[in-house]
Design an enzyme around this catalytic site. Structure first.
Site, PDB file in Angstrom:
ATOM      1  N   ASP A 183       2.931   1.876   6.950  1.00 16.07           N
ATOM      2  CA  ASP A 183       3.147   0.456   7.255  1.00 16.07           C
ATOM      3  C   ASP A 183       4.578  -0.021   7.010  1.00 16.07           C
ATOM      4  O   ASP A 183       5.030  -0.977   7.619  1.00 16.07           O
ATOM      5  CB  ASP A 183       2.219  -0.406   6.383  1.00 16.07           C
ATOM      6  CG  ASP A 183       0.759  -0.247   6.761  1.00 16.07           C
ATOM      7  OD1 ASP A 183       0.477  -0.123   7.961  1.00 16.07           O
ATOM      8  OD2 ASP A 183      -0.098  -0.246   5.864  1.00 16.07           O
TER       9      ASP A 183
HETATM   10  O1  IFM Z   1      -1.864   3.805   6.823  1.00 18.55           O
HETATM   11  C1  IFM Z   1      -1.793   2.755   5.908  1.00 18.55           C
HETATM   12  C2  IFM Z   1      -3.138   2.099   5.825  1.00 18.55           C
HETATM   13  O2  IFM Z   1      -3.531   1.619   7.090  1.00 18.55           O
HETATM   14  C3  IFM Z   1      -3.134   0.968   4.822  1.00 18.55           C
HETATM   15  N1  IFM Z   1      -2.717   1.439   3.538  1.00 18.55           N
HETATM   16  C4  IFM Z   1      -1.420   2.103   3.545  1.00 18.55           C
HETATM   17  C5  IFM Z   1      -1.367   3.244   4.534  1.00 18.55           C
HETATM   18  C6  IFM Z   1       0.026   3.859   4.545  1.00 18.55           C
HETATM   19  O3  IFM Z   1       1.013   2.918   4.848  1.00 18.55           O
END
Ligand code: IFM
Length: 467
Positions: A183
């Site tokens: 993210d």
């Molecule tokens: O891939 C994401 C997930 O969708 C939400 N928690 C963090 C992960 C890594 O950024």
């Protein structure tokens, strides 16, 4: 016992009976037989909404997380898996992209940001479902597009590939768009020019599965397309994507690479190494070297860090890539979800001892003992999202237990890669990758309505149907 307690007990018994193992390592056995499937089910049911850490008010149903959660539910309950997949595919637009979060309970408008990876995850999930069931029927099911009209599941998956093909960057990798699985990467691709080398690997993984499904459907045109696109992306991964001792992570808006020895911070990113193997895209010698770099620079006594070194000012002090402190969260913590892919990658390279080391060190009770309970501060029976890394003064603090893709993928890593029991089109494949000091393991697994006993040892593997 009253009736409802009795029914509850029967329901869990039936659920857990889908896969039971007997192992020499009792910590692992307990996780695989009970606690990991329990966490899988809770995540599947409640997504990222409930825990001591979350208020349950804004996360809704995350598209990518849910697609991954379903993958682990498939061996336990095909019908629930199908229902949830249908719900997800209903969030797809006819150009192939999907909503990032949606809120079926609250009825709120979805979060519509477009990420380079979201729409590709269901391909992996549907593929696993088809292999578990041994039928192509699900691909024919009609599903509405979010923006009107409907098409079959197969067409939805094909449009997902088309969307990525229509959004390639200047150097030929998939555009990052808002971000990929990580993210935080939105901060280096806000201008829309950034490209994700990791998404190229995820795309490759999806293309391998699409090619196989196209073959089973006798769709020669699709099969050829997916083979060709895979080869183009593979060539890029092994050339522009290679940094000399590991794979690069992305190309930022400014055209510079992320995940290269030339940078002082965030030189090495775990996911680009593990997925070079999972996607089967990396040249074998490069994959070995990349995973050796993981062992050398990212592994710690408590698990594998996601990046190295952590970020304080990169790429610029005014606008660093992340606002997490060093060694925490997405910035150099031991990100457990991403650790699961290292286990899978090591198994795919046939390095059972290293895979086992990576698996065992994150068994919650093992990690807690290693960190000490005073430091770890979380439940010793469920996976946490991350453990603070060595660059933090709270090294070993487990953060956000329960709500994590770690549950689904750790289960897949243990059962399908270490124990090596994987549904394939023609039946159950048993290709274990055990640590060298193990003598044997026994598994009872339900498969296509039959109960199978699988005895694994270094000498031979025996599969028998039991009543
Ligand atoms: O891939 C994401 C997930 O969708 C939400 N928690 C963090 C992960 C890594 O950024």
């Amino acid at each position: 016992m009253n009736q409802s307690a009795d029914a509850l007990q029967k329901q869990w018994k039936r659920y857990l009976e889908a896969f039971q193992c007997e192992l020499a390592d009792k910590e692992a056995e307990r996780m695989i037989n009970t606690w990991n499937p329990y966490q899988v089910e809770r995540n599947f049911q409640f997504s990222r909404n409930i825990s001591y850490y979350a208020t349950g008010t804004f996360r809704g149903v995350g598209f990518r997380d849910t697609a991954q959660d379903i993958m682990a539910m498939i061996p336990f309950d095909l019908e629930r898996s199908k229902d949830k997949l249908m719900q997800l595919l209903g969030q797809q637009y006819c150009d192939g992209h999907v909503n990032h979060y949606f809120f079926p309970t609250e009825g709120w408008d979805p979060v519509t940001s477009i990420h380079s990876d979201d729409h590709l995850w269901p391909i992996l999930t549907v593929y696993d479902l088809i292999m578990e069931e041994g039928s192509l029927q699900f691909l024919e099911e009609p599903v509405a597009w979010y923006d009107g009209g409907k098409a079959s599941v197969w067409q939805h998956l094909q449009q997902a590939i088309q969307f990525t093909l229509a959004h390639l960057g200047e150097r030929g990798f998939p555009l990052m768009l808002r971000s990929d699985w990580n993210d935080q990467l939105f901060r280096v691709c806000r201008q829309g020019k950034g490209e994700s080398i990791w998404t190229a690997m995820q795309f490759g993984t999806a293309l391998l599965r699409m090619r196989e499904l196209a073959g089973l459907l006798h769709d020669d045109v699709a099969e050829t397309l997916y083979r060709n696109v895979y080869q183009q992306q593979q060539q890029l991964v092994n050339t522009l994507g290679w940094d000399g001792a590991w794979f690069r992570r992305a190309i930022m808006d400014n055209g510079l690479y992320l995940g290269t020895k030339d940078n002082a911070e965030a030189k090495l990113w775990l996911n680009a190494q593990t997925w070079s193997v999972i996607s089967e895209m990396g040249d074998l010698d490069k994959c070995h070297q990349a995973m050796n770099s993981v062992a050398e620079f990212l592994d710690t006594p408590l698990g594998i860090k996601k990046i190295h070194p952590s970020i304080t000012t990169f790429p610029s002090p005014e606008d660093p890539l992340t606002n997490y402190n060093k060694g925490t969260g997405e910035n150099g913590a031991i990100f457990c979800h991403a650790n699961t892919w290292a286990i899978i990658a090591e198994c795919m390279l046939g390095r059972g001892d290293r895979a086992w080391k990576y698996y065992r060190q994150l068994i919650p009770n093992v990690a807690m003992q290693q960190a000490t309970p005073e430091r770890y501060k979380a439940e010793p029976y469920v996976y946490a999202s991350n453990l603070f890394g060595p660059e933090s003064d709270k090294f070993g603090l487990a953060n956000v237990s329960w709500l994590t893709g770690t549950a689904a993928w750790m289960y897949i890593a243990a059962t399908q890669y270490i124990l090596g029991i994987k549904p394939r089109w023609h039946g159950l494949e048993v290709k274990p990758c055990l640590p060298t000091n193990w003598q044997e393991a026994t598994v009872i697994r339900m498969f296509r309505g039959k109960k199978m006993r699988i005895k694994i040892s270094w000498q031979a593997t025996e599969i028998t149907e039991i009543a």
